[in-house]
Write a protein that holds these residues in place. Structure first.
Motif, PDB file in Angstrom:
ATOM      1  N   LYS A 103       0.829  -1.212   0.000  1.00  9.72           N
ATOM      2  CA  LYS A 103       0.000   0.000   0.000  1.00  9.72           C
ATOM      3  C   LYS A 103       0.863   1.261   0.000  1.00  9.72           C
ATOM      4  N   TYR A 104       2.014   1.201   0.673  1.00 14.77           N
ATOM      5  CA  TYR A 104       2.892   2.374   0.771  1.00 14.77           C
ATOM      6  C   TYR A 104       4.062   2.313  -0.199  1.00 14.77           C
ATOM      7  N   LEU A 105       4.595   1.111  -0.436  1.00  9.98           N
ATOM      8  CA  LEU A 105       5.800   1.018  -1.269  1.00  9.98           C
ATOM      9  C   LEU A 105       5.475   0.986  -2.762  1.00  9.98           C
ATOM     10  N   HIS A 106       4.350   0.372  -3.088  1.00 14.07           N
ATOM     11  CA  HIS A 106       3.946   0.235  -4.500  1.00 14.07           C
ATOM     12  C   HIS A 106       2.462   0.597  -4.547  1.00 14.07           C
ATOM     13  N   PRO A 107       2.138   1.899  -4.384  1.00 14.92           N
ATOM     14  CA  PRO A 107       0.744   2.294  -4.144  1.00 14.92           C
ATOM     15  C   PRO A 107      -0.197   1.978  -5.304  1.00 14.92           C
ATOM     16  N   ALA A 108      -1.467   1.864  -4.958  1.00  8.67           N
ATOM     17  CA  ALA A 108      -2.483   1.451  -5.936  1.00  8.67           C
ATOM     18  C   ALA A 108      -2.659   2.463  -7.056  1.00  8.67           C
ATOM     19  N   GLU A 109      -2.436   3.734  -6.752  1.00  7.72           N
ATOM     20  CA  GLU A 109      -2.601   4.774  -7.771  1.00  7.72           C
ATOM     21  C   GLU A 109      -1.488   5.797  -7.633  1.00  7.72           C
ATOM     22  N   VAL A 110      -0.856   6.113  -8.748  1.00 10.75           N
ATOM     23  CA  VAL A 110       0.180   7.153  -8.729  1.00 10.75           C
ATOM     24  C   VAL A 110      -0.014   8.039  -9.960  1.00 10.75           C
ATOM     25  N   ARG A 111      -0.046   9.341  -9.754  1.00  9.18           N
ATOM     26  CA  ARG A 111      -0.099  10.238 -10.916  1.00  9.18           C
ATOM     27  C   ARG A 111       1.304  10.364 -11.485  1.00  9.18           C
ATOM     28  N   LEU A 112       1.458   9.983 -12.747  1.00 11.81           N
ATOM     29  CA  LEU A 112       2.791   9.998 -13.351  1.00 11.81           C
ATOM     30  C   LEU A 112       3.146  11.393 -13.850  1.00 11.81           C
ATOM     31  N   TRP A 113       2.173  12.056 -14.470  1.00  8.40           N
ATOM     32  CA  TRP A 113       2.383  13.438 -14.866  1.00  8.40           C
ATOM     33  C   TRP A 113       1.056  14.101 -15.185  1.00  8.40           C
ATOM     34  N   ALA A 114       1.099  15.447 -15.246  1.00  8.47           N
ATOM     35  CA  ALA A 114      -0.073  16.227 -15.640  1.00  8.47           C
ATOM     36  C   ALA A 114       0.385  17.245 -16.672  1.00  8.47           C
ATOM     37  N   ALA A 115      -0.550  17.651 -17.542  1.00 11.75           N
ATOM     38  CA  ALA A 115      -0.211  18.636 -18.567  1.00 11.75           C
ATOM     39  C   ALA A 115      -1.397  19.574 -18.792  1.00 11.75           C
ATOM     40  N   GLU A 116      -1.108  20.770 -19.267  1.00 13.94           N
ATOM     41  CA  GLU A 116      -2.166  21.740 -19.538  1.00 13.94           C
ATOM     42  C   GLU A 116      -2.057  22.225 -20.973  1.00 13.94           C
ATOM     43  N   ARG A 117      -3.260  22.437 -21.574  1.00 17.03           N
ATOM     44  CA  ARG A 117      -3.241  22.944 -22.944  1.00 17.03           C
ATOM     45  C   ARG A 117      -2.657  24.369 -22.954  1.00 17.03           C
ATOM     46  N   CYS A 295      -2.658  -9.512  -2.541  1.00 15.76           N
ATOM     47  CA  CYS A 295      -1.368 -10.224  -2.517  1.00 15.76           C
ATOM     48  C   CYS A 295      -0.213  -9.228  -2.345  1.00 15.76           C
ATOM     49  N   PRO A 296       0.674  -9.469  -1.392  1.00 15.45           N
ATOM     50  CA  PRO A 296       1.765  -8.519  -1.140  1.00 15.45           C
ATOM     51  C   PRO A 296       2.873  -8.554  -2.193  1.00 15.45           C
ATOM     52  N   THR A 297       2.848  -9.549  -3.093  1.00 14.50           N
ATOM     53  CA  THR A 297       3.913  -9.603  -4.108  1.00 14.50           C
ATOM     54  C   THR A 297       3.428  -9.211  -5.501  1.00 14.50           C
ATOM     55  N   CYS A 298       2.119  -9.300  -5.762  1.00  9.43           N
ATOM     56  CA  CYS A 298       1.614  -8.942  -7.103  1.00  9.43           C
ATOM     57  C   CYS A 298       1.983  -7.493  -7.404  1.00  9.43           C
ATOM     58  N   PHE A 299       2.485  -7.246  -8.585  1.00 11.57           N
ATOM     59  CA  PHE A 299       3.028  -5.919  -8.876  1.00 11.57           C
ATOM     60  C   PHE A 299       2.503  -5.317 -10.168  1.00 11.57           C
ATOM     61  N   CYS A 300       1.610  -5.999 -10.886  1.00 14.81           N
ATOM     62  CA  CYS A 300       1.219  -5.517 -12.220  1.00 14.81           C
ATOM     63  C   CYS A 300       0.429  -4.209 -12.159  1.00 14.81           C
ATOM     64  N   THR A 301       0.693  -3.363 -13.117  1.00 10.72           N
ATOM     65  CA  THR A 301       0.009  -2.069 -13.201  1.00 10.72           C
ATOM     66  C   THR A 301      -0.427  -1.816 -14.637  1.00 10.72           C
ATOM     67  N   THR A 302      -1.342  -0.879 -14.780  1.00 14.27           N
ATOM     68  CA  THR A 302      -1.716  -0.380 -16.099  1.00 14.27           C
ATOM     69  C   THR A 302      -1.538   1.136 -16.077  1.00 14.27           C
ATOM     70  N   VAL A 303      -1.612   1.746 -17.234  1.00  8.97           N
ATOM     71  CA  VAL A 303      -1.467   3.202 -17.306  1.00  8.97           C
ATOM     72  C   VAL A 303      -2.722   3.768 -17.967  1.00  8.97           C
ATOM     73  N   GLU A 304      -3.309   4.787 -17.352  1.00  7.14           N
ATOM     74  CA  GLU A 304      -4.523   5.402 -17.903  1.00  7.14           C
ATOM     75  C   GLU A 304      -4.300   6.892 -18.097  1.00  7.14           C
ATOM     76  N   ASP A 305      -4.724   7.398 -19.251  1.00  6.30           N
ATOM     77  CA  ASP A 305      -4.687   8.840 -19.495  1.00  6.30           C
ATOM     78  C   ASP A 305      -6.089   9.390 -19.309  1.00  6.30           C
ATOM     79  N   VAL A 306      -6.219  10.482 -18.595  1.00  2.69           N
ATOM     80  CA  VAL A 306      -7.538  11.085 -18.374  1.00  2.69           C
ATOM     81  C   VAL A 306      -7.425  12.587 -18.638  1.00  2.69           C
ATOM     82  N   SER A 307      -8.554  13.172 -19.045  1.00  2.00           N
ATOM     83  CA  SER A 307      -8.560  14.631 -19.210  1.00  2.00           C
ATOM     84  C   SER A 307      -9.843  15.174 -18.604  1.00  2.00           C
ATOM     85  N   ASP A 308      -9.865  16.476 -18.308  1.00  2.00           N
ATOM     86  CA  ASP A 308     -11.099  17.053 -17.785  1.00  2.00           C
ATOM     87  C   ASP A 308     -12.061  17.314 -18.946  1.00  2.00           C
ATOM     88  N   VAL A 309     -13.296  17.763 -18.624  1.00  2.00           N
ATOM     89  CA  VAL A 309     -14.288  17.893 -19.692  1.00  2.00           C
ATOM     90  C   VAL A 309     -13.924  18.959 -20.716  1.00  2.00           C
TER      91      VAL A 309
END
Ligand code: SF4
Ligand code: SF4
Length: 396
Positions: A103-117, A295-309
């Motif tokens: 939960k702390y070392l490999h958190p469930a959600e991490v923002r990788l970056w943000a950008a603005e138009r 599971c304390p060893t499962c490490f798989c992640t996905t990457v999602e891009d989101v934008s505001d309306v």
């Protein structure tokens, strides 16, 4: 990235620079545990420890010893978990709950970056991670130390290293507690990961209860742990204290009724891709992914891009993923594991067989969480036994 990886390596080297001392155990009273927490806070650590919330033992930041789950224990079985009161004030009188230190070392959600138009293009915002206080994890069990070592291997010791994990792992202080009781779902003894702790922690505690009072046997496992211990007034342990600690840990191992026979486990899995047991388990599995989340060893992640309306602000997030979802194996036009059978087989074969080929270690540390938190009570130890009973059955 290299700097982080080197930092993490240094952390591990420092942690392992001193084997858990067998010569100098000391005794800390239960009230002195609060002094240890205060000493950690003085050194700038955010102390994270077990606490009770929503009917479960979960990990959260604590301010004092009063935040620990005094007098609580857990009852676990396949698909079942509940807390109940103990008839003493033990602070660590339970086993592992739904969360792990992941939960702390490999958190469930991490923002990788943000950008603005900005006109016809995007400006990448300052995405430097906010500096956080290093964490001291209090109450790390043997199986969890083993799980952290597995994630260290996966996330820091290959060609591609995870700087997010490294930054969190770097500086984390591990204060372990040896188990003196097991849940019905624990099987660390058969996996060789517990309940005794031999290395990987900065300090190792064993909770002792009885006529001699409520106290902890404490040993340093690293230079950092030894320095911390020097700050706290302790008394030398007696032979009786050491014997009580060893007897408690042995009792925890003796209580374990579940086990995995790891002899030839890799070959067992590889030779049984077509075993009918996979249909049997698939008929029960809901492909809910709970087992991978806990599971304390499962490490798989996905990457999602989101934008505001408005489309003016965009973010990229990394989130935990699971081999139990159909999208996990989506490759240009379709999923390669469309059935629950294929997904369960993939999970268990990776955990117990191909993980060994990839990382030189099992992906399972025997914590039992996937058994307790499976809503239909699927039990990995029972599934391995069923495969053994009909080895090679159904194979060409
Ligand atoms: S597979 Fe199950 S028992 Fe093994 S480490 Fe993961 S959650 Fe724990
Ligand atoms: S084994 Fe249990 S926890 Fe895992 S996906 Fe299937 S139903 Fe969910």
């Amino acid at each position: 990235m290299v700097v982080v990886a080197e930092g993490a390596r240094a952390t591990r080297e420092r942690s392992s620079s001193r084997a858990v001392s067998k010569e100098l155990p000391a005794v800390l009273t239960a009230s002195q545990l609060g002094i240890l927490i205060e000493a950690l806070v003085r050194r700038g650590y955010a102390v994270v420890a077990p606490t009770v919330r929503d009917g479960a033992i979960v990990y959260d930041q604590v301010e004092s010893v009063h935040d620990l789950p005094a007098g609580w224990t857990d009852e676990q079985a396949p698909g079942q978990y509940r807390l109940k009161r103990r008839d003493d004030e033990a602070l660590f009188g339970y086993t592992v709950g739904p969360q792990s230190w992941k939960k702390y070392l490999h958190p469930a959600e991490v923002r990788l970056w943000a950008a603005e138009r900005q006109g016809r293009t995007f400006r990448i915002l300052n995405n430097e991670a906010k500096a956080e206080a290093p964490r001291a994890f209090l109450g790390v069990r043997a199986c969890e130390l083993a799980a952290i070592a597995v994630q260290d291997r996966v996330l820091l010791e290959d060609k591609y290293r995870d700087p997010i994990y490294g930054a969190r792992r770097w500086g984390a202080l591990l204060i372990a507690v040896q188990c003196t009781q097991s849940a019905a779902t624990c099987f660390c003894a058969s996996m060789g990961t517990g309940p005794a702790i031999s290395n990987g922690a900065d300090l190792v505690l064993t909770e002792l209860l009885g006529p001699q009072g409520h106290r902890f046997l404490i040993r340093p496992g690293s230079e950092r742990g030894a320095e911390l211990l020097d700050e706290i007034q302790t008394t030398p342990a007696t032979e009786a204290d050491v014997n009580q600690s060893e007897a408690g840990v042995k009792e925890a191992a003796r209580q374990q009724t579940r086990a995995i026979d790891t002899n030839g486990i890799k070959e067992l899995l590889y030779q049984n891709f077509e075993h009918p047991r996979w249909d049997h388990v698939a008929a029960r599995c809901l492909t809910c992914a709970n087992c991978t989340m806990v599971c304390p060893t499962c490490f798989c992640t996905t990457v999602e891009d989101v934008s505001d309306v408005t489309g003016d602000h965009a973010e990229r997030w990394r989130r935990w993923d699971s081999c139990f979802t159909q999208t996990f194996s989506y490759i240009h036009g379709g999923s390669v594991r469309t059935s629950g059978k294929a997904r369960y087989r993939q999970w268990m074969t990776h955990k117990l067989a191909s993980w060994i080929d990839q990382f030189g270690t099992s992906g399972c540390v025997g914590c039992g969480r996937c058994i307790t938190w499976c809503p239909v009570g699927i039990d990995i130890t029972e599934e391995v036994r069923a495969l053994r009973e009909g080895e090679n059955h159904g194979n060409p």
